[in-house]
Write a protein that holds these residues in place. Structure first.
Motif, PDB file in Angstrom:
ATOM      1  N   GLY A 201       0.830  -1.204   0.000  1.00 34.71           N
ATOM      2  CA  GLY A 201       0.000   0.000   0.000  1.00 34.71           C
ATOM      3  C   GLY A 201       0.862   1.251   0.000  1.00 34.71           C
ATOM      4  O   GLY A 201       1.646   1.479  -0.923  1.00 34.71           O
ATOM      5  N   LYS A 214      -3.787   1.224   3.232  1.00 38.04           N
ATOM      6  CA  LYS A 214      -4.114   0.620   1.945  1.00 38.04           C
ATOM      7  C   LYS A 214      -4.601   1.667   0.954  1.00 38.04           C
ATOM      8  O   LYS A 214      -4.466   1.484  -0.265  1.00 38.04           O
ATOM      9  CB  LYS A 214      -5.188  -0.459   2.134  1.00 38.04           C
ATOM     10  CG  LYS A 214      -4.761  -1.619   3.025  1.00 38.04           C
ATOM     11  CD  LYS A 214      -5.923  -2.588   3.246  1.00 38.04           C
ATOM     12  CE  LYS A 214      -5.537  -3.716   4.204  1.00 38.04           C
ATOM     13  NZ  LYS A 214      -6.707  -4.597   4.490  1.00 38.04           N
ATOM     14  N   PHE A 215      -5.213   2.733   1.472  1.00 43.29           N
ATOM     15  CA  PHE A 215      -5.727   3.812   0.623  1.00 43.29           C
ATOM     16  C   PHE A 215      -5.442   5.131   1.325  1.00 43.29           C
ATOM     17  O   PHE A 215      -5.589   5.245   2.549  1.00 43.29           O
ATOM     18  CB  PHE A 215      -7.236   3.652   0.405  1.00 43.29           C
ATOM     19  CG  PHE A 215      -7.747   4.325  -0.845  1.00 43.29           C
ATOM     20  CD1 PHE A 215      -8.226   3.591  -1.911  1.00 43.29           C
ATOM     21  CD2 PHE A 215      -7.720   5.713  -0.975  1.00 43.29           C
ATOM     22  CE1 PHE A 215      -8.696   4.204  -3.078  1.00 43.29           C
ATOM     23  CE2 PHE A 215      -8.179   6.340  -2.124  1.00 43.29           C
ATOM     24  CZ  PHE A 215      -8.668   5.580  -3.179  1.00 43.29           C
ATOM     25  N   ASN A 398      -4.464   3.631  -5.272  1.00 41.77           N
ATOM     26  CA  ASN A 398      -5.369   3.879  -4.146  1.00 41.77           C
ATOM     27  C   ASN A 398      -5.046   5.230  -3.523  1.00 41.77           C
ATOM     28  O   ASN A 398      -4.666   5.339  -2.350  1.00 41.77           O
ATOM     29  CB  ASN A 398      -5.255   2.756  -3.116  1.00 41.77           C
ATOM     30  CG  ASN A 398      -5.881   1.463  -3.613  1.00 41.77           C
ATOM     31  OD1 ASN A 398      -6.490   1.442  -4.684  1.00 41.77           O
ATOM     32  ND2 ASN A 398      -5.754   0.395  -2.841  1.00 41.77           N
ATOM     33  N   VAL A 423     -13.040   4.671  -2.983  1.00 44.42           N
ATOM     34  CA  VAL A 423     -12.278   3.930  -1.963  1.00 44.42           C
ATOM     35  C   VAL A 423     -12.806   2.502  -1.849  1.00 44.42           C
ATOM     36  O   VAL A 423     -12.037   1.520  -1.879  1.00 44.42           O
ATOM     37  CB  VAL A 423     -12.358   4.646  -0.596  1.00 44.42           C
ATOM     38  CG1 VAL A 423     -11.790   3.759   0.509  1.00 44.42           C
ATOM     39  CG2 VAL A 423     -11.618   5.979  -0.644  1.00 44.42           C
ATOM     40  N   ARG A 426     -12.111   0.258  -4.984  1.00 47.96           N
ATOM     41  CA  ARG A 426     -10.723  -0.168  -5.162  1.00 47.96           C
ATOM     42  C   ARG A 426     -10.218  -1.053  -4.034  1.00 47.96           C
ATOM     43  O   ARG A 426      -9.291  -1.842  -4.227  1.00 47.96           O
ATOM     44  CB  ARG A 426      -9.832   1.067  -5.340  1.00 47.96           C
ATOM     45  CG  ARG A 426     -10.183   1.829  -6.609  1.00 47.96           C
ATOM     46  CD  ARG A 426      -9.226   2.956  -6.926  1.00 47.96           C
ATOM     47  NE  ARG A 426      -9.673   3.694  -8.113  1.00 47.96           N
ATOM     48  CZ  ARG A 426      -9.039   4.734  -8.632  1.00 47.96           C
ATOM     49  NH1 ARG A 426      -7.898   5.165  -8.075  1.00 47.96           N
ATOM     50  NH2 ARG A 426      -9.512   5.345  -9.688  1.00 47.96           N
ATOM     51  N   LEU A 427     -10.834  -0.943  -2.846  1.00 46.43           N
ATOM     52  CA  LEU A 427     -10.456  -1.839  -1.751  1.00 46.43           C
ATOM     53  C   LEU A 427     -11.280  -3.124  -1.770  1.00 46.43           C
ATOM     54  O   LEU A 427     -10.984  -4.058  -1.017  1.00 46.43           O
ATOM     55  CB  LEU A 427     -10.632  -1.133  -0.405  1.00 46.43           C
ATOM     56  CG  LEU A 427      -9.647  -0.007  -0.076  1.00 46.43           C
ATOM     57  CD1 LEU A 427      -9.917   0.553   1.324  1.00 46.43           C
ATOM     58  CD2 LEU A 427      -8.201  -0.466  -0.175  1.00 46.43           C
TER      59      LEU A 427
END
Length: 448
Positions: A201, A214-215, A398, A423, A426-427
């Motif tokens: 990430g 992660k984002f 992300n 968000v 993409r997660l």
């Protein structure tokens, strides 16, 4: 902040970052959210009530909006109203009378046409003649106690939400976010200095150590572009920071009075507002001034401005094209003059007299420390100044970088909804889209 491994890191604890934390915590399956704010409090800068005009922009009194934009903004503004209905203590949303004022035959003709064009979508707006204006705002309609000589007309209402303390709203959003399903951590006095992509990430280096996410969503005003540039995005953009100053007069208005926009000017027309933190005064503004820094009333950020400006022939051409237009050039010079202490009150009084005809220079008090700084984006590819919203959303990353919302903080929940969808997609986590539509949009979704 103990948990430094996050699903979503939000850089910036203003109204935009707070709104996104609420949207993700209440309406998605995101598990861990961290807000990283470099100052000691939430909403320390442009979201603070002293840094903006405290307006809930609904598209009804903003004459620089097309009907299509006004309809969209109205939906987003209503999200703020629906949110206020859900909280236990609403100490941020207020009702005041509001109007667009037209002065002179030409403006009155334009306003009457606009009023009829917008009537179907804004049925609560009424067309007011001079007598009705005098009932609602005597100081606008009367000069020396008598009806003013010019023809005046207004499109207005008296019982709609019109003012927001966005600093208080930010706190309410965080409080409601904490009731959601996510583990929300707020880390104050935490300045993000660098963002690095990793296999898992991103790592965010701060003065309080490193966080992993992660984002990453950056909603840090003009500094968003600097952080975007670090990871190779937004290199075709430049920042032009526009500062808005205000003046106080003793309380003369009961509500918000906006004036007709000059279509040639890319900046907001003068208006008068009740001040939610100075109840005995009416606040008038804004002026518009370019400042070579990214934050208005904090030390430093001059070097950050030059890094964001990325001055080259393309940026110079944008400035040159602006200055070639006589109307814009005169407006810029006049606004510089508004900052000269011995001259500014006399000059500003002449402009204010359009909607407060009895105002005299000695009535005006420069509102020291009041007003914010809004980054306007220069597109170096098209060599144009882009007014309004500016975001960078790289494909296959992300990452989101939000530089300025449009129009202002009004769209915080609309923008949060837009970002939350990205968000979650993409997660690969669910978002409760229909519940958002039902709770905050009255059953009608926003366009994608």
């Amino acid at each position: 902040m103990e948990n430094r491994n996050l699903d979503v890191a939000i850089v910036g604890g203003g109204i935009s970052g707070s709104a996104l934390s609420y949207m993700l915590s209440k309406y998605s399956d995101v598990k861990t959210i961290g807000i990283l704010e470099k100052y000691e409090t939430l909403s320390p800068l442009n979201s603070n009530a002293r840094a903006n005009s405290q307006t809930l922009h609904c598209g009804d009194i903003e004459t620089n909006y097309t009907l299509e934009k006004a309809k969209l903004v109205k939906k987003q503004a209503n999200m703020v109203v629906h949110f206020a209905d859900q909280v236990e203590k609403n100490d941020f949303l207020y009702k005041f009378p509001k109007m667009i004022l037209a002065v002179g035959d030409e403006e009155c003709e334009r306003l009457e046409k606009r009023h009829h064009d917008f009537a179907e979508d804004f049925p609560y707006m009424e067309l007011w003649d001079a007598d009705k204006i005098a009932e609602v705002e005597p100081a606008v309609a009367l000069k020396d106690g008598k009806p003013r000589p010019e023809k005046i007309l207004a499109s207005g209402c008296t019982n709609e939400y019109s003012a927001v303390n966005y600093g208080n709203m930010s706190k309410a959003l965080i409080a409601e976010a904490r009731k959601g399903s996510a583990n929300l951590k707020v880390s104050l006095s935490t300045q993000v200095q660098n963002i690095r992509k990793t296999v898992e990430g991103y790592e965010l280096d701060t003065n309080q150590g490193t966080f992993k996410a992660k984002f990453v969503v950056v909603s840090a005003g003009g500094h968003s572009l600097l952080l975007a540039n670090q990871v190779g995005y937004g290199l075709d953009m430049s920042i032009l920071p526009m500062a808005g100053s205000f003046y106080y007069v003793p309380k003369m208005l009961n509500g918000k009075v906006y004036t007709m926009q000059n279509d040639k000017l890319p900046f907001a027309a003068l208006h008068g507002d009740p001040d939610l933190v100075e109840l005995s005064k009416t606040r008038i503004g804004p002026t518009a001034l370019v400042l070579p820094k990214l934050e208005r009333y904090t030390g430093g950020t001059y070097l950050d401005f030059w890094k964001s400006l990325k001055l080259d022939r393309k940026v110079i051409k944008v400035f040159w094209d602006l200055m070639k237009d006589k109307t814009i050039r005169n407006y810029i010079f006049r606004n510089f003059a508004f900052e000269i202490p011995w001259l500014r009150r006399r000059l500003f009084a002449k402009d204010v007299q359009k909607f407060l005809p009895d105002v005299k220079p000695q009535d005006l008090e420069y509102a020291s420390g009041i007003g914010g700084l809004r980054p306007q984006v220069i597109d170096k590819t098209t060599m144009q100044l882009k007014l309004g919203e500016a975001s960078i959303v790289p494909e296959n990353e992300n990452l989101i970088f939000n530089m300025t919302p449009s129009p202002g903080a009004t769209t915080c929940l609309g923008n949060a909804y837009r970002d939350a969808k990205i968000v979650c997609e993409r997660l690969g986590v669910p978002i409760k889209r229909q519940k958002i539509v039902d709770d905050l949009l009255g059953g009608e979704d926003l366009p994608d």
